[in-house]
Design a protein around this motif. Sequence first.
Motif, mmCIF file in Angstrom:
data_model
loop_
_atom_site.group_PDB
_atom_site.id
_atom_site.type_symbol
_atom_site.label_atom_id
_atom_site.label_comp_id
_atom_site.label_asym_id
_atom_site.label_seq_id
_atom_site.Cartn_x
_atom_site.Cartn_y
_atom_site.Cartn_z
ATOM 1 N N SER A 7 0.397 -1.168 0.088
ATOM 2 C CA SER A 7 0.567 -0.681 0.018
ATOM 3 C C SER A 7 0.740 1.647 -0.084
ATOM 4 N N VAL A 8 0.968 2.216 -0.486
ATOM 5 C CA VAL A 8 1.041 4.208 -0.086
ATOM 6 C C VAL A 8 1.572 3.990 0.504
ATOM 7 N N PHE A 9 0.445 3.429 1.906
ATOM 8 C CA PHE A 9 1.088 3.621 4.123
ATOM 9 C C PHE A 9 1.988 3.177 3.679
ATOM 10 N N ASP A 10 2.720 1.707 3.501
ATOM 11 C CA ASP A 10 3.535 0.756 3.785
ATOM 12 C C ASP A 10 5.025 1.823 3.476
ATOM 13 N N MET A 11 4.905 2.270 2.057
ATOM 14 C CA MET A 11 5.714 3.161 1.051
ATOM 15 C C MET A 11 5.845 4.437 2.330
ATOM 16 N N PHE A 12 4.828 4.949 2.516
ATOM 17 C CA PHE A 12 4.941 6.429 3.538
ATOM 18 C C PHE A 12 4.294 6.134 4.516
ATOM 19 N N SER A 190 -4.323 6.871 -15.357
ATOM 20 C CA SER A 190 -3.397 6.924 -15.141
ATOM 21 C C SER A 190 -2.275 6.388 -14.316
ATOM 22 N N ILE A 191 -0.866 6.463 -13.757
ATOM 23 C CA ILE A 191 -0.223 6.035 -12.570
ATOM 24 C C ILE A 191 -0.884 6.222 -11.802
ATOM 25 N N HIS A 192 -1.504 7.574 -11.049
ATOM 26 C CA HIS A 192 -2.358 7.051 -9.537
ATOM 27 C C HIS A 192 -3.355 7.099 -9.720
ATOM 28 N N GLU A 193 -4.407 6.941 -10.849
ATOM 29 C CA GLU A 193 -5.102 6.421 -11.048
ATOM 30 C C GLU A 193 -5.660 4.557 -10.561
ATOM 31 N N VAL A 194 -4.431 3.874 -11.776
ATOM 32 C CA VAL A 194 -4.655 2.497 -11.250
ATOM 33 C C VAL A 194 -4.094 2.717 -9.874
ATOM 34 N N VAL A 195 -2.932 3.141 -9.262
ATOM 35 C CA VAL A 195 -2.555 3.429 -7.691
ATOM 36 C C VAL A 195 -4.314 3.039 -6.488
ATOM 37 N N MET A 196 -4.790 3.914 -7.162
ATOM 38 C CA MET A 196 -6.224 4.601 -6.021
ATOM 39 C C MET A 196 -7.494 3.816 -5.917
ATOM 40 N N GLU A 197 -7.265 2.576 -7.267
ATOM 41 C CA GLU A 197 -8.074 1.870 -7.672
ATOM 42 C C GLU A 197 -7.240 0.347 -6.121
ATOM 43 N N ASN A 198 -6.389 0.360 -7.362
ATOM 44 C CA ASN A 198 -5.600 -0.847 -6.270
ATOM 45 C C ASN A 198 -5.894 -0.809 -4.029
ATOM 46 N N GLU A 199 -5.668 0.991 -4.064
ATOM 47 C CA GLU A 199 -5.749 1.128 -2.147
ATOM 48 C C GLU A 199 -6.885 0.838 -2.242
ATOM 49 N N GLN A 200 -8.300 1.106 -3.000
ATOM 50 C CA GLN A 200 -9.670 0.798 -2.074
ATOM 51 C C GLN A 200 -10.466 -0.975 -1.938
ATOM 52 N N ALA A 201 -8.654 -1.931 -1.913
ATOM 53 C CA ALA A 201 -8.553 -2.587 -1.253
ATOM 54 C C ALA A 201 -8.468 -2.856 0.351
ATOM 55 N N THR A 208 -7.780 7.160 2.035
ATOM 56 C CA THR A 208 -6.636 6.979 1.339
ATOM 57 C C THR A 208 -6.118 8.591 1.208
ATOM 58 N N ARG A 209 -7.305 8.946 0.827
ATOM 59 C CA ARG A 209 -6.897 10.753 0.632
ATOM 60 C C ARG A 209 -6.654 11.389 1.914
ATOM 61 N N ALA A 210 -7.678 11.438 2.928
ATOM 62 C CA ALA A 210 -7.203 11.704 4.648
ATOM 63 C C ALA A 210 -5.554 11.361 5.164
ATOM 64 N N ILE A 329 -2.161 14.568 -3.748
ATOM 65 C CA ILE A 329 -2.599 13.018 -3.708
ATOM 66 C C ILE A 329 -1.970 12.431 -4.382
ATOM 67 N N ASP A 330 -2.095 12.586 -5.622
ATOM 68 C CA ASP A 330 -1.999 11.926 -7.145
ATOM 69 C C ASP A 330 -0.270 12.013 -7.210
ATOM 70 N N PHE A 331 0.143 13.219 -6.572
ATOM 71 C CA PHE A 331 2.342 12.931 -6.488
ATOM 72 C C PHE A 331 2.439 11.999 -6.001
ATOM 73 N N MET A 332 1.989 11.911 -4.377
ATOM 74 C CA MET A 332 2.213 10.250 -3.757
ATOM 75 C C MET A 332 1.797 9.216 -4.394
#
Length: 475
Positions: A7-12, A190-201, A208-210, A329-332
Amino acid sequence: MKHEAISVFDMFKIGVGPSSSHTLGPWRAAQLFTASLEQKQLLDDVLSIEVLLYGSLAKTGVGHGTDVAVQLGLSGDDPVTFDVNAIDSKIRDISEMRKLMLGGRHEIDFTPTDDIEFLITESLPFHPNALTFLVQLKGGESIAETYYSIGGGFVVKEGEDTSNCVNVTLPFPINTSDELLHWCRTTGLSIHEVVMENEQAWRSEAETRAGLLNIWRVMKECIYRGSHAEGYLPGGLNVKRRAPALNKKLLIGKQYTDYNSWIKAIREGGLHFNYILDWVSCFALAVNEENASFGRVVTAPTNGAAGVIPAVLQYFVLFCNGNDDNKIIDFMLTASEVGSIFKKGATISAAMGGCQAEIGVSSAMAAAALTESLGGTQRQALMAAEIAMEHHLGMTCDPIGGLVQIPCIERNTMGAIKAITASQLAMQSTPDFARVSLDGVIRTMWDTALDMNSKYKETADGGLAVNVPLSLSEC
């Protein structure tokens, strides 16, 4: 190949400096061990605990505060919420009283100088960053558990099967940049859109945004704090903080009262190349001087490289019309995906791969994120990541005195500048003509890591660490 869900929160991760591998990881390991005792209903039966530090944790553990982190973790404190200003007093109390409140509730005898051992001549085969907890129980039984801090605050327990640890099914499983590009082409996202879709798992998009905006809040606070905290860094090298002086010089007496008015004052200085370059360096210096001072930072993807992404993101916000929550958010999201691909295909641990695994990866993450944020295509974003890493290949980790100060702090400024340059190059290029792919450079980075002599992997046994006398060291 089975995909690894990161997840994005594993990397950050929000934590405490100076090192994700040597501070945050051991802190988390101590927490996991304490939780293990709690789960087995053995915590109240503990008579004593001995902690064994191996390999890189032993060789540079003092400079990275590994012993401090272990004590705080065993005490039940959390790196996300613990008051960093209370670290010194808490550790001093444990040392003077020779007592530790295990899990925050069960008092045991504990003398740090005796009960934490730095085994500098011993290493365990799985990973250089290893620590073992030895416990004696009231009934005469003993328990031993070993943990590995594998980089970026990630921790694994010896004996646990991590091959089947994926507990979520992602709509777009990704291990490589080719797979990421496949999903972008297939879906048109886009890349950030693919990632956001995955984050919803894992959680809702709103959560995620918050969470990401909270990560950015911590980054901003760290930049601002580090740009104003004068003095010298701890550890004995007498390294003077440079970000505050640079901040004053660039603002030339302008008045401000908080972060927002500070940002306004910076913008009023214009868009001259040298001016922007100096601010990017100031942002990176500020974060890593805070990191070296046991301040609160965000692993991005590690503590030693924590200044690169905040510096580039602050550059984007200030000088590239990026001051918008959606853009941040998209950047991150984009940055995190590139980082996770590096982790899966190589490593983000300096003890495994040298500084290329920290500054190099963070620079690649920032380059990709900046490129997509500025309107670059998915292929240009991945090309930017490749360019950034290509020019960090072979970078050694040779901290003087085992501290995350020299050359680590300056390397963050260079990583940030390289990320911006890589982004500019990629956006002025056609990826069709690129001869090196991101997956190819990741494989090369891992091959280089395997070939690199161990003394250049965060051991303070080679490079600047042995060629610069401590008495002559200057930042």
